[in-house]
Design a protein around this motif. Structure first.
Motif, PDB file in Angstrom:
ATOM      1  N   ALA A   1     -69.421  55.865  16.031  1.00  0.00           N
ATOM      2  CA  ALA A   1     -70.832  55.518  15.826  1.00  0.00           C
ATOM      3  C   ALA A   1     -71.635  55.771  17.101  1.00  0.00           C
ATOM      4  O   ALA A   1     -72.776  56.260  17.040  1.00  0.00           O
ATOM      5  CB  ALA A   1     -70.949  54.062  15.389  1.00  0.00           C
ATOM      6  N   GLU A   2     -71.071  55.458  18.251  1.00  0.00           N
ATOM      7  CA  GLU A   2     -71.754  55.749  19.518  1.00  0.00           C
ATOM      8  C   GLU A   2     -72.031  57.236  19.655  1.00  0.00           C
ATOM      9  O   GLU A   2     -73.126  57.645  20.068  1.00  0.00           O
ATOM     10  CB  GLU A   2     -70.899  55.280  20.691  1.00  0.00           C
ATOM     11  CG  GLU A   2     -70.971  53.799  20.996  1.00  0.00           C
ATOM     12  CD  GLU A   2     -70.234  53.468  22.285  1.00  0.00           C
ATOM     13  OE1 GLU A   2     -70.416  54.191  23.284  1.00  0.00           O
ATOM     14  OE2 GLU A   2     -69.463  52.491  22.287  1.00  0.00           O
ATOM     15  N   GLN A   3     -71.034  58.061  19.334  1.00  0.00           N
ATOM     16  CA  GLN A   3     -71.204  59.515  19.442  1.00  0.00           C
ATOM     17  C   GLN A   3     -72.358  59.991  18.567  1.00  0.00           C
ATOM     18  O   GLN A   3     -73.065  60.935  18.909  1.00  0.00           O
ATOM     19  CB  GLN A   3     -69.911  60.222  19.000  1.00  0.00           C
ATOM     20  CG  GLN A   3     -68.779  60.177  20.013  1.00  0.00           C
ATOM     21  CD  GLN A   3     -68.903  61.298  21.037  1.00  0.00           C
ATOM     22  OE1 GLN A   3     -69.944  61.948  21.162  1.00  0.00           O
ATOM     23  NE2 GLN A   3     -67.837  61.520  21.795  1.00  0.00           N
ATOM     24  N   ARG A   4     -72.563  59.320  17.448  1.00  0.00           N
ATOM     25  CA  ARG A   4     -73.627  59.706  16.532  1.00  0.00           C
ATOM     26  C   ARG A   4     -74.959  59.042  16.867  1.00  0.00           C
ATOM     27  O   ARG A   4     -75.945  59.246  16.161  1.00  0.00           O
ATOM     28  CB  ARG A   4     -73.218  59.336  15.102  1.00  0.00           C
ATOM     29  CG  ARG A   4     -72.081  60.195  14.560  1.00  0.00           C
ATOM     30  CD  ARG A   4     -71.536  59.641  13.261  1.00  0.00           C
ATOM     31  NE  ARG A   4     -70.728  60.631  12.543  1.00  0.00           N
ATOM     32  CZ  ARG A   4     -69.930  60.341  11.516  1.00  0.00           C
ATOM     33  NH1 ARG A   4     -69.832  59.089  11.089  1.00  0.00           N
ATOM     34  NH2 ARG A   4     -69.240  61.295  10.918  1.00  0.00           N
ATOM     35  N   GLY A   5     -74.971  58.218  17.917  1.00  0.00           N
ATOM     36  CA  GLY A   5     -76.198  57.516  18.282  1.00  0.00           C
ATOM     37  C   GLY A   5     -76.491  56.314  17.419  1.00  0.00           C
ATOM     38  O   GLY A   5     -77.603  55.764  17.464  1.00  0.00           O
ATOM     39  N   ASP A   6     -75.511  55.877  16.637  1.00  0.00           N
ATOM     40  CA  ASP A   6     -75.675  54.726  15.752  1.00  0.00           C
ATOM     41  C   ASP A   6     -75.152  53.476  16.466  1.00  0.00           C
ATOM     42  O   ASP A   6     -74.027  53.026  16.224  1.00  0.00           O
ATOM     43  CB  ASP A   6     -74.903  54.972  14.448  1.00  0.00           C
ATOM     44  CG  ASP A   6     -74.969  53.791  13.483  1.00  0.00           C
ATOM     45  OD1 ASP A   6     -75.809  52.889  13.706  1.00  0.00           O
ATOM     46  OD2 ASP A   6     -74.172  53.770  12.524  1.00  0.00           O
ATOM     47  N   PHE A   7     -75.972  52.905  17.338  1.00  0.00           N
ATOM     48  CA  PHE A   7     -75.512  51.771  18.145  1.00  0.00           C
ATOM     49  C   PHE A   7     -75.395  50.492  17.323  1.00  0.00           C
ATOM     50  O   PHE A   7     -74.595  49.624  17.652  1.00  0.00           O
ATOM     51  CB  PHE A   7     -76.430  51.587  19.350  1.00  0.00           C
ATOM     52  CG  PHE A   7     -76.375  52.741  20.293  1.00  0.00           C
ATOM     53  CD1 PHE A   7     -75.285  52.924  21.115  1.00  0.00           C
ATOM     54  CD2 PHE A   7     -77.407  53.680  20.330  1.00  0.00           C
ATOM     55  CE1 PHE A   7     -75.213  54.015  21.975  1.00  0.00           C
ATOM     56  CE2 PHE A   7     -77.347  54.763  21.185  1.00  0.00           C
ATOM     57  CZ  PHE A   7     -76.244  54.934  22.016  1.00  0.00           C
TER      58      PHE A   7
END
Length: 270
Positions: free
Chosen positions: A134-140
């Motif tokens: 999720a971090e890699q996708r910017g979904d914090f």
């Protein structure tokens, strides 16, 4: 000599074939097969493990992949994991290891997400890997939820730090501070945690706590100028003029102190 019936010989032969091998317990996945590699990776690649009698063993490939990844050879690790996934596509540990490597390298994130989704919800390490995906996708927001699930099962300082940083990205600074304070209590010598706490304390208008963290960091390594300079810069921003001068003086003193050089030991003559 009396011959045994064929119906007896076949089970005995199968038992004999299995008795010479031992393997680790496999944690299978539920639902769709998760670790099937893409078609281009299914063919033999240079550097892949040589097959042993009866074919390569997935547990050997997995162990070797972990060694290579720890040594920084992600390409070699991926080759072993792709091969292992071809042989044992329903092995959850191989699935997780391959998905985790893809996430770490920031490649084929959709594929990694499909693998992780196919694992049981309680599979060890799944939530942490989903958080980093999720971090890699910017979904914090998704990362924070995944890390919270992981921490509900067992404490982990690295996951706590990642959750705190995700909360910070979401602007939930009070919650991030609580997580960092818990982490500081568990790992008081972690300089990164104390530095992040100082920044957040300053950001929400708690300069006394921020100064305490920065001073603690500087005093933990008094012979190094970096901590004193960080403290001096903070004090200057807060217009604590005298304390800023004192911290800057400590930084200059640390810089001017001669570095100790260790002499090589003389031979003992033995």
């Amino acid at each position: 000599m009396k011959r045994l019936p064929l119906a007896v010989l076949l089970p005995l032969a199968a038992l004999a074939a299995c008795s010479g091998t031992t393997s680790r317990p496999v944690r299978p996945v539920r639902g769709p097969i998760c670790a099937v590699p893409p078609a281009k990776a299914a063919t033999a690649q240079p550097g892949a493990e040589a097959p042993v009698e009866g074919g390569p063993r997935p547990e050997v490939l997995l162990a070797r992949a972990r060694q290579l990844r720890a040594a920084g050879d992600h390409e070699g690790a991926r080759r072993r994991l792709e091969q292992a996934a071809t042989i044992a596509p329903d092995d959850g540990e191989i699935c997780l290891a391959l998905a985790d490597l893809l996430v770490a390298d920031g490649v084929e994130l959709d594929r990694a997400g499909g693998m992780l989704a196919a694992l049981p919800e309680t599979f060890p390490g799944r939530d942490e890997a989903q958080g980093r995906l999720a971090e890699q996708r910017g979904d914090f927001a998704g990362a924070e939820v995944a890390y919270a699930r992981q921490l509900a099962r067992r404490p982990d300082p690295q996951v706590q730090l990642r959750r705190a940083l995700a909360l910070e990205k979401l602007g939930r600074l009070a919650e991030a501070i609580i997580e960092l304070e818990r982490l500081r209590a568990a790992t008081p010598g972690d300089g990164l945690v104390r530095a992040r706490l100082a920044e957040l304390y300053e950001a929400i208008g708690r300069p006394t706590e921020a100064e305490a963290e920065l001073r603690g960091l500087a005093e933990a390594t008094p012979g190094r100028p970096e901590g004193w300079r960080r403290l001096a810069a903070f004090c200057a921003r807060q217009e604590f003029t005298e304390r800023a001068r004192a911290a800057e003086a400590r930084a200059r003193e640390a810089e001017s102190r001669p570095k100790r050089e260790l002499r090589p030991l003389l031979p003992t003559g033995r």
